[in-house]
Scaffold this motif. Sequence first.
Motif, PDB file in Angstrom:
ATOM      1  N   CYS A   1      29.285   1.677   2.401  1.00 53.44           N
ATOM      2  CA  CYS A   1      29.523   3.023   2.921  1.00 53.44           C
ATOM      3  C   CYS A   1      30.181   3.919   1.882  1.00 53.44           C
ATOM      4  CB  CYS A   1      30.373   2.942   4.183  1.00 53.44           C
ATOM      5  SG  CYS A   1      29.501   2.221   5.600  1.00 53.44           S
TER       6      CYS A   1
ATOM      7  N   GLN B   1      29.825   3.577  -1.392  1.00 49.80           N
ATOM      8  CA  GLN B   1      28.770   3.852  -2.383  1.00 49.80           C
ATOM      9  C   GLN B   1      27.812   4.921  -1.899  1.00 49.80           C
ATOM     10  OE1 GLN B   1      27.057  -0.039  -2.796  1.00 49.80           O
ATOM     11  NE2 GLN B   1      28.883  -0.909  -3.775  1.00 49.80           N
ATOM     12  N   GLN B   2      27.556   4.958  -0.612  1.00 52.64           N
ATOM     13  CA  GLN B   2      26.597   5.908  -0.044  1.00 52.64           C
ATOM     14  C   GLN B   2      27.253   7.216   0.418  1.00 52.64           C
ATOM     15  OE1 GLN B   2      23.255   5.558  -0.127  1.00 52.64           O
ATOM     16  NE2 GLN B   2      23.755   3.750  -1.364  1.00 52.64           N
TER      17      GLN B   2
ATOM     18  N   HIS C   1      18.017   2.104   5.916  1.00 52.16           N
ATOM     19  CA  HIS C   1      19.263   2.862   5.830  1.00 52.16           C
ATOM     20  C   HIS C   1      19.242   3.844   4.661  1.00 52.16           C
ATOM     21  CE1 HIS C   1      20.783  -0.204   8.640  1.00 52.16           C
ATOM     22  NE2 HIS C   1      21.698   0.685   8.942  1.00 52.16           N
ATOM     23  N   LEU C   2      18.787   3.391   3.512  1.00 47.48           N
ATOM     24  CA  LEU C   2      18.791   4.273   2.350  1.00 47.48           C
ATOM     25  C   LEU C   2      17.857   5.461   2.548  1.00 47.48           C
ATOM     26  CD1 LEU C   2      18.850   1.656  -0.558  1.00 47.48           C
ATOM     27  CD2 LEU C   2      20.758   3.018   0.319  1.00 47.48           C
TER      28      LEU C   2
ATOM     29  N   LEU D   1      19.490   7.852   5.098  1.00 48.43           N
ATOM     30  CA  LEU D   1      20.657   8.546   4.541  1.00 48.43           C
ATOM     31  C   LEU D   1      20.234   9.664   3.595  1.00 48.43           C
ATOM     32  CD1 LEU D   1      23.014   5.497   3.939  1.00 48.43           C
ATOM     33  CD2 LEU D   1      23.402   7.387   5.541  1.00 48.43           C
ATOM     34  N   ARG D   2      19.163   9.448   2.839  1.00 51.97           N
ATOM     35  CA  ARG D   2      18.690  10.521   1.937  1.00 51.97           C
ATOM     36  C   ARG D   2      18.302  11.760   2.738  1.00 51.97           C
ATOM     37  NH1 ARG D   2      16.368   6.136  -1.025  1.00 51.97           N
ATOM     38  NH2 ARG D   2      14.410   6.310   0.125  1.00 51.97           N
TER      39      ARG D   2
ATOM     40  N   ARG E   1      21.523  13.378   4.290  1.00 52.36           N
ATOM     41  CA  ARG E   1      22.356  14.074   3.306  1.00 52.36           C
ATOM     42  C   ARG E   1      21.772  15.428   2.934  1.00 52.36           C
ATOM     43  NH1 ARG E   1      23.821   8.837   1.057  1.00 52.36           N
ATOM     44  NH2 ARG E   1      21.897   8.834  -0.143  1.00 52.36           N
TER      45      ARG E   1
END
Length: 309
Positions: free
Chosen positions: A21, A23-24, A295-296, A299-300, A303
Motif C-alpha cells: 500500500c 508503494q502504491q 489491483h495494479l 489503481l492506475r 489514481r
Amino acid sequence: MKLAIKTCTLDMPYDKMLDFCVQQRIAALEIGTGNWSAAPHCDLDLLVRDQTAREAWYDAMRRRGLSLCALNCSGNPLAYEREMDVTKKTFELARLLGVRKIVMMSGLPAGCEGDKTPVWITTSWPPETQDILNYQWNEVAIPSWKGIVKMAQDCGIKQIALENHGMQLVYNPETCLRLRQAVGPMVGMNLDPSHLFWMGGDPIEAARVLGEHGAIYHIHGKDSRAERRFWQPNGMLDTKPIDAFAYRAWNYVAVGAGHGQAWWKEFFSVVRMSGYDGEVSLEMEDLTLSMMDGHLSSLRVLREALNID
C-alpha cells in the motif's frame, strides 16, 4: 478525495500488504473484520481482547503513514446471530481504536416469523410480496437497526456506511434513505457503482440523490460489466456463480474494464459536487486477472480519475 483499499483481496501477509500500500501511494485502509470477509489482515477476537496485540497491529500501519479509514463487517446481522456477534465485536474494536466509520450491509430478514431463510423481494407481484416487505421492514429491520445505531453511538462511531448490494434490504439510495429516516443519520451509504450497474441504476444520479441528504459516507472503487452475449437475450438477473464468469450476464471486473476513464472522472466529479470528499476504497474482484494485475490495473485508473500523482 483519498485513495484507499479494502485489503481483503490482497492475498499477502499483513506487513507485506502494508508495504504494498505504501508503494502504491495508498492513503488509507479499509480492513475486513469477518462475516463475509475471511479477514486475512485482522484477528478480531485477538485485537479486541489483547491491548498489546492491538497496539502492535495498529502501529504497524501508522508508522508507515497509513490511516485506518473504516472497519468492514459486511454480513447479515438481521438473519444470523453469529454475524450480529461479529458486528458487535467490530463496533467494540472501533471503540478501542477510535475508528469512527463502519462499512457493512443492512442485512436481510427472513420472509415471515418462524422462517430461517432470508428473502429478497424485487417485484410487487404476487401480492404476498407486500406482506413480506412489511414484516421485514417494520417488524425486524427498523427495530433491529435502532438497536444497532445505539450500539454504534455507545462505541463512538459516527457513520455506518451501508453498501448497496443485492440480496440486502438496503440495496439502493431509496431503501437507504428509508432506513435512515426511520433510525437517524448514523446510517448512510457506501456507494458502490458495481452493484448499481447490474441492477440497471446510474451511480452518478445515485450520488446526486444521496448528496441531497448528506448521505454519502463511503465510496467503493469497483466496476462491473454487462456481458452482451448473455444479458441481451436473458436480462441482467443471473444466478450462476461468480466463478462462471464466461457464461454470466454480468461480471465484476477491474476498474476501467467495465466503464472507462471518462466515466470514472465524471463520477468522482459529481461525488465531490454532492458533498463527499472522503476515501475511495478499491475493492478488486475481477476473477479473470491475477490478484496483483487486477489491483495494479484498477489503481492506475483510480489514481488518474482522482487526479492523484
